[in-house]
Design a protein around this motif. Structure first.
Motif, short mmCIF file in Angstrom:
data_model
loop_
_atom_site.label_atom_id
_atom_site.label_comp_id
_atom_site.label_asym_id
_atom_site.label_seq_id
_atom_site.Cartn_x
_atom_site.Cartn_y
_atom_site.Cartn_z
N PHE A 130 -2.79 22.79 7.73
CA PHE A 130 -2.06 23.64 8.66
C PHE A 130 -0.56 23.57 8.37
O PHE A 130 -0.02 22.48 8.16
N HIS A 131 0.09 24.72 8.35
CA HIS A 131 1.54 24.79 8.25
C HIS A 131 2.07 24.74 9.68
O HIS A 131 1.73 25.60 10.50
N VAL A 132 2.87 23.73 9.99
CA VAL A 132 3.24 23.47 11.38
C VAL A 132 4.75 23.33 11.57
O VAL A 132 5.48 22.97 10.65
N GLU A 133 5.18 23.64 12.79
CA GLU A 133 6.55 23.33 13.23
C GLU A 133 6.57 21.87 13.67
O GLU A 133 5.62 21.38 14.28
N LEU A 134 7.68 21.19 13.38
CA LEU A 134 7.77 19.77 13.65
C LEU A 134 8.89 19.47 14.64
O LEU A 134 9.97 20.06 14.56
N PRO A 135 8.67 18.53 15.57
CA PRO A 135 9.70 18.17 16.55
C PRO A 135 10.67 17.12 16.00
O PRO A 135 10.83 16.04 16.55
N VAL A 136 11.33 17.45 14.89
CA VAL A 136 12.25 16.53 14.23
C VAL A 136 13.50 17.30 13.79
O VAL A 136 13.52 18.53 13.77
N ARG A 137 14.52 16.56 13.44
CA ARG A 137 15.69 17.16 12.81
C ARG A 137 15.39 17.38 11.33
O ARG A 137 14.62 16.62 10.74
N PRO A 138 15.99 18.42 10.71
CA PRO A 138 16.86 19.43 11.32
C PRO A 138 16.04 20.44 12.11
O PRO A 138 14.85 20.59 11.89
N ASN A 139 16.71 21.13 13.04
CA ASN A 139 16.03 22.13 13.84
C ASN A 139 15.33 23.15 12.94
O ASN A 139 15.88 23.59 11.93
N GLY A 140 14.11 23.51 13.34
CA GLY A 140 13.35 24.47 12.57
C GLY A 140 12.55 23.86 11.43
O GLY A 140 11.95 24.59 10.63
#
Length: 272
Positions: free
Chosen positions: A124-134
């Motif tokens: 899965f290609h996912v958004e991550l809750p880490v820096r940098p934003n996005g």
């Protein structure tokens, strides 16, 4: 659509935990009030039934498929410790556990998938809750459970307006306080990664905070790195102004309505 796994919304409605956003109150230390955890029991994860049509369908192994639309988005709930990769199978750059630092399930926003010859998701290609934003990455499909959400949140910083959208249609619009010129609200596409309930509903966060996968671009030394949230407030007169440390404040009764409607995984689009 190739997502096979389903998980109850109870899991996506993450339990309350220690509130660490630290961006909305008057405190300059970045230390947020502690909160009382609401414990919920998640039902078992089950595979969705496979229809005859999908059973005989074939795909090009390794092909990438985008997931989500204006009406429905997908979220990955981490089942066990996993690594995120820049590309599938390459060197990992981030690690996530089943629970995050606040003691709630770790949730990642899904953007797409890579499938095998039988069209089953492998990565899965996912958004991550880490820096940098996005930041985005790839995680093994076997390490997560997948749920869907029908809502999204739009934040217009210039208009200081928050819009809740369900099934592609606006269902709530409300004025908000946004980041000041010195501590602006970060623009971009994010997602709800945790929902937190403070112990004191009359405090600077009001009755709750909807944590999103964004961080302040300037307050890097704040609690947990300066994460951003949509939350209530004990300063209702601030609503409609650019006065916060980056978070989005709304009136407490409105926060309760949005909180109840937005499960973890809900996309959050912040624009100027």
């Amino acid at each position: 659509m190739h997502v096979r796994v389903q998980i109850s919304a109870v899991v996506l409605a993450a339990a309350a935990a220690a509130l660490g956003a630290g961006c909305g109150g008057a405190s300059r230390t970045g230390t947020a009030p502690r909160s009382t955890a609401e414990r919920t029991t998640a039902p078992p994860i089950t595979a969705a039934p496979t229809t005859g049509a999908t059973a005989t369908r074939t795909c090009v192994p390794g092909s990438k498929v985008a997931l989500g639309s204006a009406k429905r988005s997908y979220a990955a709930v981490v089942k066990r410790r996993l690594r995120a990769y820049r590309e599938p199978g390459r060197r990992p750059f981030a690690t996530f556990g089943h629970m995050n630092v606040n003691g709630v399930p770790t949730v990642l926003g899904i953007l797409g998938e890579r499938v095998d010859a039988r069209c089953r998701p492998v990565w899965f290609h996912v958004e991550l809750p880490v820096r940098p934003n996005g930041a985005t990455g790839w995680v093994p499909a076997r390490a997560v459970a997948v749920g869907s959400v029908r809502t999204r949140i739009l934040v217009d910083v210039s208009e200081r307006l928050v819009t809740l959208v369900r099934d592609g249609k606006p269902v709530l619009k409300t004025r908000a306080a946004v980041g000041s010129r010195a501590t602006p609200t970060p623009l971009g596409r994010y997602y709800v990664n945790q929902r937190l309930v403070p112990q004191d509903a009359s405090g600077p966060y009001g009755p709750g905070a909807i944590g999103i996968s964004a961080y302040s671009n300037v307050l890097t030394g704040w609690a947990q790195g300066g994460p951003i949230a949509i939350h209530g407030t004990d300063a209702p007169s601030s609503i409609g102004h650019a006065v916060s440390n980056g978070c989005i404040r709304v009136h407490n009764p409105v926060l309760v309505r949005i909180f109840r409607s937005t499960l973890a995984g809900t996309p959050v689009i912040i624009r100027r």
